[in-house]
Motif scaffolding. Structure first.
Motif, mmCIF file in Angstrom:
data_model
loop_
_atom_site.group_PDB
_atom_site.id
_atom_site.type_symbol
_atom_site.label_atom_id
_atom_site.label_comp_id
_atom_site.label_asym_id
_atom_site.label_seq_id
_atom_site.Cartn_x
_atom_site.Cartn_y
_atom_site.Cartn_z
ATOM 1 N N TRP A 53 0.819 -1.210 0.000
ATOM 2 C CA TRP A 53 0.000 0.000 0.000
ATOM 3 C C TRP A 53 0.851 1.257 0.000
ATOM 4 N N ALA A 54 2.019 1.219 0.619
ATOM 5 C CA ALA A 54 2.930 2.368 0.553
ATOM 6 C C ALA A 54 3.419 2.578 -0.878
ATOM 7 N N THR A 55 3.739 1.492 -1.564
ATOM 8 C CA THR A 55 4.162 1.584 -2.962
ATOM 9 C C THR A 55 3.023 2.073 -3.841
ATOM 10 N N THR A 56 1.819 1.603 -3.579
ATOM 11 C CA THR A 56 0.652 2.050 -4.336
ATOM 12 C C THR A 56 0.460 3.556 -4.177
ATOM 13 N N ALA A 57 0.575 4.042 -2.952
ATOM 14 C CA ALA A 57 0.426 5.478 -2.702
ATOM 15 C C ALA A 57 1.535 6.270 -3.384
ATOM 16 N N ALA A 58 2.761 5.757 -3.326
ATOM 17 C CA ALA A 58 3.884 6.459 -3.960
ATOM 18 C C ALA A 58 3.716 6.516 -5.476
ATOM 19 N N ILE A 59 3.288 5.419 -6.078
ATOM 20 C CA ILE A 59 3.080 5.398 -7.529
ATOM 21 C C ILE A 59 1.962 6.376 -7.909
ATOM 22 N N ALA A 60 0.882 6.380 -7.134
ATOM 23 C CA ALA A 60 -0.216 7.303 -7.421
ATOM 24 C C ALA A 60 0.250 8.755 -7.305
ATOM 25 N N ALA A 61 0.999 9.057 -6.265
ATOM 26 C CA ALA A 61 1.473 10.427 -6.076
ATOM 27 C C ALA A 61 2.421 10.837 -7.195
ATOM 28 N N LEU A 62 3.373 9.986 -7.524
ATOM 29 C CA LEU A 62 4.334 10.340 -8.568
ATOM 30 C C LEU A 62 3.688 10.406 -9.947
ATOM 31 N N THR A 63 2.631 9.659 -10.138
ATOM 32 C CA THR A 63 1.928 9.692 -11.422
ATOM 33 C C THR A 63 1.145 10.990 -11.590
ATOM 34 N N LEU A 64 0.612 11.510 -10.495
ATOM 35 C CA LEU A 64 -0.273 12.675 -10.589
ATOM 36 C C LEU A 64 0.391 13.997 -10.213
ATOM 37 N N TRP A 65 1.555 13.962 -9.579
ATOM 38 C CA TRP A 65 2.249 15.209 -9.251
ATOM 39 C C TRP A 65 2.672 15.920 -10.526
ATOM 40 N N PRO A 66 2.798 17.228 -10.454
ATOM 41 C CA PRO A 66 3.326 17.959 -11.610
ATOM 42 C C PRO A 66 4.747 17.490 -11.944
ATOM 43 N N LEU A 67 5.096 17.565 -13.196
ATOM 44 C CA LEU A 67 6.423 17.111 -13.634
ATOM 45 C C LEU A 67 7.551 17.857 -12.938
ATOM 46 N N SER A 68 7.311 19.106 -12.587
ATOM 47 C CA SER A 68 8.367 19.896 -11.939
ATOM 48 C C SER A 68 8.699 19.379 -10.540
ATOM 49 N N LEU A 69 7.787 18.650 -9.902
ATOM 50 C CA LEU A 69 8.024 18.127 -8.556
ATOM 51 C C LEU A 69 8.584 16.707 -8.548
ATOM 52 N N THR A 121 -4.902 16.692 -14.926
ATOM 53 C CA THR A 121 -3.798 17.574 -14.533
ATOM 54 C C THR A 121 -3.373 18.418 -15.731
ATOM 55 N N ALA A 122 -2.824 19.583 -15.418
ATOM 56 C CA ALA A 122 -2.489 20.534 -16.491
ATOM 57 C C ALA A 122 -1.264 20.113 -17.298
ATOM 58 N N ASP A 123 -0.235 19.605 -16.632
ATOM 59 C CA ASP A 123 1.020 19.331 -17.347
ATOM 60 C C ASP A 123 1.270 17.855 -17.622
ATOM 61 N N ARG A 124 0.285 17.013 -17.374
ATOM 62 C CA ARG A 124 0.459 15.572 -17.634
ATOM 63 C C ARG A 124 -0.425 15.169 -18.797
ATOM 64 N N HIS A 125 -0.127 14.049 -19.397
ATOM 65 C CA HIS A 125 -0.923 13.564 -20.512
ATOM 66 C C HIS A 125 -1.026 12.040 -20.428
ATOM 67 N N ALA A 126 -2.173 11.531 -20.777
ATOM 68 C CA ALA A 126 -2.402 10.088 -20.783
ATOM 69 C C ALA A 126 -2.186 9.575 -22.201
ATOM 70 N N ARG A 127 -1.394 8.508 -22.302
ATOM 71 C CA ARG A 127 -1.132 7.923 -23.620
ATOM 72 C C ARG A 127 -1.414 6.431 -23.564
ATOM 73 N N THR A 128 -1.873 5.923 -24.683
ATOM 74 C CA THR A 128 -2.170 4.491 -24.787
ATOM 75 C C THR A 128 -0.905 3.658 -24.614
#
Length: 158
Positions: A53-69, A121-128
């Motif tokens: 669950w810690a890894t799940t939270a980290a992956i979710a956070a890193l996936t959705l955080w702005p690229l600058s962070l 999110t403004a600076d992220r993009h979803a790709r197939t």
């Protein structure tokens, strides 16, 4: 002996040393594992679930955080995605070893939901292509994790 109004049965050899009863002290020689190994086995599933669950939270956070962070690494984004989802799959298999159909649905659903949330999110993009890479990584991690769990169970049985 009576405790709070209820009688408690006491063995006749209770309190005697093992030598006085003709029994050996419990240790690895009589087929039982030492206490530290039994307690490690008892708490291992909990630790695997915490790590998952810690890894799940980290992956979710890193996936959705702005690229600058996000932290910079010497590896490319594809290697990072694959490594994270492989680790995610391995930890899922170790944390919930008997629930393979649910795990497959969960990891694939997690990949799809996180990729779809990037559209918000403004600076992220979803790709197939990202979805495919993450899904393959998660499924490969589940497979590796399942093999490791089966090997651990076989080793434990010996």
């Amino acid at each position: 002996m009576v405790t709070r109004g209820r009688p408690i049965a006491v063995r006749p050899d209770a309190g005697k040393l093992p030598a006085a009863t003709g029994q050996s002290a419990p240790d690895a020689r009589d087929g039982r594992q030492p206490v530290h190994q039994r307690s490690a086995r008892k708490y291992a599933p909990i630790l695997w679930r915490i790590a998952f669950w810690a890894t799940t939270a980290a992956i979710a956070a890193l996936t959705l955080w702005p690229l600058s962070l996000r932290p910079d690494t010497p590896f490319g984004a594809d290697v990072e995605r694959a490594a994270a989802t492989i680790a995610f799959g391995i930890l899922a298999a170790a944390a919930y070893p008997g629930q393979w159909p649910r795990l497959i649905l969960f990891v694939l659903g997690m990949v799809l939901v996180l990729e779809a949330l990037q559209l918000l999110t403004a600076d992220r993009h979803a790709r197939t292509a990202d979805v495919g890479l993450k899904a393959l990584g998660a499924l490969a991690g589940l497979y590796v994790g399942r093999v490791l769990v089966l090997l651990a169970e076989r080793r434990r049985a010996l």
